[in-house]
Write an enzyme that holds these catalytic residues in place. Structure first.
Site, PDB file in Angstrom:
ATOM      1  N   HIS A  48       8.536  -7.364  -3.165  1.00 24.88           N
ATOM      2  CA  HIS A  48       7.298  -7.653  -3.899  1.00 24.88           C
ATOM      3  C   HIS A  48       7.434  -8.930  -4.738  1.00 24.88           C
ATOM      4  O   HIS A  48       7.948  -8.885  -5.850  1.00 24.88           O
ATOM      5  CB  HIS A  48       6.934  -6.468  -4.812  1.00 24.88           C
ATOM      6  CG  HIS A  48       6.428  -5.302  -4.032  1.00 24.88           C
ATOM      7  ND1 HIS A  48       5.114  -5.151  -3.691  1.00 24.88           N
ATOM      8  CD2 HIS A  48       7.083  -4.260  -3.481  1.00 24.88           C
ATOM      9  CE1 HIS A  48       4.965  -4.057  -2.967  1.00 24.88           C
ATOM     10  NE2 HIS A  48       6.146  -3.491  -2.830  1.00 24.88           N
ATOM     11  N   CYS A  84       5.099  -6.199   1.940  1.00 21.09           N
ATOM     12  CA  CYS A  84       5.458  -4.786   2.074  1.00 21.09           C
ATOM     13  C   CYS A  84       4.565  -4.103   3.117  1.00 21.09           C
ATOM     14  O   CYS A  84       4.648  -4.423   4.290  1.00 21.09           O
ATOM     15  CB  CYS A  84       5.409  -4.118   0.712  1.00 21.09           C
ATOM     16  SG  CYS A  84       6.296  -2.555   0.691  1.00 21.09           S
ATOM     17  N   TYR A  85       3.680  -3.213   2.722  1.00 24.34           N
ATOM     18  CA  TYR A  85       2.811  -2.573   3.722  1.00 24.34           C
ATOM     19  C   TYR A  85       2.043  -3.625   4.519  1.00 24.34           C
ATOM     20  O   TYR A  85       1.809  -3.448   5.719  1.00 24.34           O
ATOM     21  CB  TYR A  85       1.828  -1.610   3.034  1.00 24.34           C
ATOM     22  CG  TYR A  85       0.939  -0.873   4.017  1.00 24.34           C
ATOM     23  CD1 TYR A  85       1.346   0.340   4.555  1.00 24.34           C
ATOM     24  CD2 TYR A  85      -0.279  -1.412   4.426  1.00 24.34           C
ATOM     25  CE1 TYR A  85       0.553   1.009   5.483  1.00 24.34           C
ATOM     26  CE2 TYR A  85      -1.074  -0.755   5.355  1.00 24.34           C
ATOM     27  CZ  TYR A  85      -0.652   0.457   5.882  1.00 24.34           C
ATOM     28  OH  TYR A  85      -1.436   1.104   6.795  1.00 24.34           O
ATOM     29  N   GLU A 100       5.196 -10.446  -6.286  1.00 22.30           N
ATOM     30  CA  GLU A 100       4.222 -10.492  -7.380  1.00 22.30           C
ATOM     31  C   GLU A 100       4.723  -9.855  -8.667  1.00 22.30           C
ATOM     32  O   GLU A 100       4.125 -10.055  -9.718  1.00 22.30           O
ATOM     33  CB  GLU A 100       2.904  -9.840  -6.930  1.00 22.30           C
ATOM     34  CG  GLU A 100       2.936  -8.319  -6.712  1.00 22.30           C
ATOM     35  CD  GLU A 100       3.454  -7.879  -5.327  1.00 22.30           C
ATOM     36  OE1 GLU A 100       4.200  -8.654  -4.716  1.00 22.30           O
ATOM     37  OE2 GLU A 100       3.122  -6.769  -4.899  1.00 22.30           O
ATOM     38  N   SER A 138     -20.623  -8.208 -29.495  1.00 19.80           N
ATOM     39  CA  SER A 138     -20.031  -7.042 -30.151  1.00 19.80           C
ATOM     40  C   SER A 138     -18.904  -7.461 -31.082  1.00 19.80           C
ATOM     41  O   SER A 138     -18.408  -6.658 -31.863  1.00 19.80           O
ATOM     42  CB  SER A 138     -19.471  -6.097 -29.092  1.00 19.80           C
ATOM     43  OG  SER A 138     -18.331  -6.692 -28.494  1.00 19.80           O
ATOM     44  N   GLY A 139     -18.476  -8.718 -30.967  1.00 16.82           N
ATOM     45  CA  GLY A 139     -17.319  -9.136 -31.748  1.00 16.82           C
ATOM     46  C   GLY A 139     -16.023  -8.915 -30.978  1.00 16.82           C
ATOM     47  O   GLY A 139     -14.953  -9.309 -31.403  1.00 16.82           O
ATOM     48  N   GLY A 140     -16.113  -8.282 -29.802  1.00 15.53           N
ATOM     49  CA  GLY A 140     -14.942  -8.113 -28.947  1.00 15.53           C
ATOM     50  C   GLY A 140     -14.662  -9.410 -28.196  1.00 15.53           C
ATOM     51  O   GLY A 140     -15.465 -10.346 -28.242  1.00 15.53           O
ATOM     52  N   VAL A 141     -13.529  -9.454 -27.508  1.00 13.19           N
ATOM     53  CA  VAL A 141     -13.103 -10.687 -26.842  1.00 13.19           C
ATOM     54  C   VAL A 141     -14.129 -11.153 -25.798  1.00 13.19           C
ATOM     55  O   VAL A 141     -14.541 -12.312 -25.795  1.00 13.19           O
ATOM     56  CB  VAL A 141     -11.761 -10.472 -26.088  1.00 13.19           C
ATOM     57  CG1 VAL A 141     -11.251 -11.776 -25.510  1.00 13.19           C
ATOM     58  CG2 VAL A 141     -10.742  -9.828 -26.969  1.00 13.19           C
ATOM     59  N   ASP A 142     -14.550 -10.232 -24.926  1.00 13.22           N
ATOM     60  CA  ASP A 142     -15.339 -10.649 -23.765  1.00 13.22           C
ATOM     61  C   ASP A 142     -16.703 -11.199 -24.171  1.00 13.22           C
ATOM     62  O   ASP A 142     -17.107 -12.270 -23.720  1.00 13.22           O
ATOM     63  CB  ASP A 142     -15.512  -9.478 -22.790  1.00 13.22           C
ATOM     64  CG  ASP A 142     -14.189  -8.794 -22.516  1.00 13.22           C
ATOM     65  OD1 ASP A 142     -13.157  -9.454 -22.694  1.00 13.22           O
ATOM     66  OD2 ASP A 142     -14.185  -7.610 -22.141  1.00 13.22           O
ATOM     67  N   SER A 143     -17.429 -10.459 -25.022  1.00 16.69           N
ATOM     68  CA  SER A 143     -18.767 -10.959 -25.378  1.00 16.69           C
ATOM     69  C   SER A 143     -18.640 -12.203 -26.260  1.00 16.69           C
ATOM     70  O   SER A 143     -19.461 -13.115 -26.179  1.00 16.69           O
ATOM     71  CB  SER A 143     -19.608  -9.876 -26.047  1.00 16.69           C
ATOM     72  OG  SER A 143     -19.103  -9.531 -27.312  1.00 16.69           O
ATOM     73  N   SER A 144     -17.609 -12.279 -27.096  1.00 14.99           N
ATOM     74  CA  SER A 144     -17.457 -13.442 -27.974  1.00 14.99           C
ATOM     75  C   SER A 144     -17.171 -14.705 -27.171  1.00 14.99           C
ATOM     76  O   SER A 144     -17.752 -15.768 -27.417  1.00 14.99           O
ATOM     77  CB  SER A 144     -16.314 -13.230 -28.974  1.00 14.99           C
ATOM     78  OG  SER A 144     -16.605 -12.140 -29.810  1.00 14.99           O
ATOM     79  N   LYS A 178      -8.615 -10.485 -18.077  1.00 16.33           N
ATOM     80  CA  LYS A 178      -8.772 -10.574 -19.526  1.00 16.33           C
ATOM     81  C   LYS A 178      -7.967 -11.719 -20.139  1.00 16.33           C
ATOM     82  O   LYS A 178      -8.454 -12.432 -21.010  1.00 16.33           O
ATOM     83  CB  LYS A 178      -8.366  -9.261 -20.188  1.00 16.33           C
ATOM     84  CG  LYS A 178      -8.773  -9.204 -21.639  1.00 16.33           C
ATOM     85  CD  LYS A 178      -9.182  -7.813 -22.016  1.00 16.33           C
ATOM     86  CE  LYS A 178      -9.963  -7.793 -23.284  1.00 16.33           C
ATOM     87  NZ  LYS A 178     -11.119  -6.910 -23.190  1.00 16.33           N
ATOM     88  N   GLY A 182       0.848  -1.190   0.000  1.00 12.03           N
ATOM     89  CA  GLY A 182       0.000   0.000   0.000  1.00 12.03           C
ATOM     90  C   GLY A 182       0.879   1.232   0.000  1.00 12.03           C
ATOM     91  O   GLY A 182       2.058   1.152   0.352  1.00 12.03           O
TER      92      GLY A 182
END
Ligand code: XMP
Length: 532
Positions: free
Chosen positions: A183, A86-87, A185, A238-244, A388, A53
């Site tokens: 860190h 860390c924090y 990560e 929509s043809g985008g990744v998520d809706s497809s 994503k 943080g």
């Protein structure tokens, strides 16, 4: 299901922690550090990670660690392991009576990690070996902190140090509680992945069998059970990744009970209306209704110059068209669909301390289609817990074509916000050609996947040029390509000059009506990715 809960204390890296834990095969979710202890307990976590943080534990508004979080128990009565980063480590130490002080100078950058021999641990095993198993002595860790621990709480011992930090990692001698000042990560920590994997698998005792593939299996079963054999689901494709990918997943679960509505809003890119249909028709078991409403959209956009008004015009018309298509589906199947599926992703729903919660992360324009609640549909959002690239992986597993899975984001109002000034048919035609030349050239040069987004914008200015012996007075197009992680900030892409030169030459030669191309080299902030 096994899960590790990550408590967010405001670090810019919190989502990365969640990613790394999932890569170790354990499902992880992020919650604000202020979430009541009982609610966290009810999630039955197998482990807790306390994120970094930006503040100091002594700041007035500094988020504190709630004591009950260190007392959680698993169903069998054993303590829930905790890893403070860390924090997160400082907050843990502060709560337990250790001392945290401002370091003489802020430490930012790489350091070499050295183990510290244990006074309590099993000598042959070495202190903290569970956390550092497989991590070589002297490996690089990434530091980014202003405060550090100067005195450990009772019952804690240092298990690693760096040249600058005598306490780079600690553990409790009584409970499975660990803390690291570095860190793990971030990719700059060479064995960071191993540290988080050790925590998840060895210390928390998880099996590590979560994966996007196992996720598909459970989601398919749960969607099937939820929808049953009688109900129907709508999805705005929509043809985008998520809706497809959402369409592919839900089709796997319920086949033709899924009705995808794909609208040509008149501001799609070259060939897009046909390409998306070709990707879905005959390849997936679903109903696809492609509605060409371009005339209606273009009428509504006629004469509109203000970018927000363009968004409203496209958004409202979309709702109208979607509702009409819904009525047609209802008529065909003999009942009103009960569910609406959306490809909402985890970053849009995380209530994180660093972003101030969803109200600040979601731009209104990111609510898929902005469909009104009055439609009375229940939501199915299978990717609410995914990032994503996990959705991309699922798309590949479900054989969604690579061209769709790897696609750059494309805004809902489409080319309407890439024509500065009024949207006219002729301008759309010019923009589609220029955009297609740029994007195809990126694909051919193997640069498409290197950038977050790339597109052309048509400017409302005319400039003088010379073609052959003739003077021209035509439009200017801007080429924009950016690198970004989440679209919130972006850097202009340093595409090779000769590549940009070739694209500019092709646009001007192959698109009569454009006689000049410029490349946008502003970052976000202060600019935005789109021009409108
Ligand atoms: P900006 O231009 O705000 O864009 O830097 C950030 C990201 O959001 C996309 N964007 C939109 N997406 N409707 C959308 O669905 C919109 O109205 C819209 N405006 C911007 C943009 O393409 C980029 O990925």
């Amino acid at each position: 299901m096994e899960r590790i809960v990550i408590l967010d204390f405001g670090s810019q890296y919190t989502q990365l922690i969640a990613r790394r834990v999932r890569e170790a095969g354990v499902f992880s979710e992020i919650h604000p550090c202020t979430r009541p202890v009982e609610e966290i307990a009810a999630m039955q976590p197998d482990g807790l990670v306390l994120s970094g943080g930006p503040l100091s534990v002594y700041d007035d508004e500094a988020p504190q660690l709630q004591p009950g979080l260190l007392e959680l128990e698993k169903a069998g009565g054993e303590p829930v392991p905790v890893l403070g980063i860390c924090y997160g480590l400082q907050a843990m130490a502060h709560l337990l009576g250790g001392d945290v002080e401002a370091a003489e100078r802020r430490e930012f950058g790489p350091a070499d990690l050295e183990r510290v021999p244990s006074e309590h641990g099993n000598a042959s095993e070495g202190a903290g070996s569970a956390l550092f198993a497989g991590v070589p002595e002297g490996s690089t860790v990434w530091m980014s902190h202003g405060d550090h621990l100067t005195a450990l709480p009772d019952g804690y011992e240092a298990i690693a140090r760096t040249g600058n930090a005598p306490v780079a990692a600690v553990r409790s001698t009584r409970r499975p509680h660990y803390g690291v000042q570095f860190h793990p990560e971030v990719v700059h920590t060479d064995y960071g992945r191993a540290v988080l994997e050790n925590f998840a698998l060895e210390i928390c005792g998880c099996e590590g069998d979560w994966s996007p593939a196992s996720f598909v299996k459970t989601q398919v079963e749960s969607i099937r059970a939820q929808v049953g054999a009688e109900e129907h689901v709508l999805l705005g494709l929509s043809g985008g990744v998520d809706s497809s990918v959402a369409a592919a997943l839900i089709s796997e679960a319920i086949g033709e009970q899924l009705h995808c509505i794909f609208v040509n809003n008149g501001v799609l890119r070259k060939g897009e209306f046909e390409e998306v249909q070709a990707a879905f028709r005959g390849h997936f078991d679903l109903h696809l209704k492609a509605v060409d409403a371009s005339e209606r959209f273009l009428e509504r956009l006629d004469g509109v110059t203000d970018p927000e008004k363009k968004r409203v015009a496209v958004g409202n018309t979309f709702i109208e068209v979607f509702e009409e298509a819904t009525d047609e589906v209802a008529e065909r199947v003999g009942k009103k669909p009960r569910y609406l599926a959306q490809g909402t992703l985890y970053p849009d729903v995380i209530e994180s301390v660093s972003t101030g919660g969803p109200s600040q992360t979601i731009k209104t324009h990111h609510n898929v289609g902005g469909l009104p609640e009055e439609m009375g549909l229940e939501l199915i959002e299978p990717f609410r817990e995914l990032f994503k690239d996990e959705v991309r992986e699922i798309g590949r597993l479900l054989s969604v074509p690579e061209r769709i899975v790897g696609r750059h984001p494309f805004p809902g109002p489409g080319l309407a916000i890439r024509i500065a000034g009024p949207v006219e048919r002729e301008k759309l035609r010019l923009l589609r050609e220029a955009d297609d030349i740029f994007v195809s050239a990126l694909r051919e040069a193997g640069l498409y996947d290197e950038v977050w987004q790339a597109f052309a914008v048509l400017l409302p200015v005319q400039t003088v040029g010379v073609m052959g012996d003739e003077r021209t007075y035509e439009n200017v197009c801007a080429l924009r390509a950016v690198e970004s992680v989440d679209g919130m900030t972006a850097d202009w892409a340093k595409l090779p000059h000769d590549f940009l030169g070739r694209v500019a030459g092709r646009v001007v030669n192959e698109v009569p009506g454009i006689n000049r191309a410029v490349y946008d080299i502003t970052c976000k902030p202060p600019a935005t990715i789109e021009w409108e």
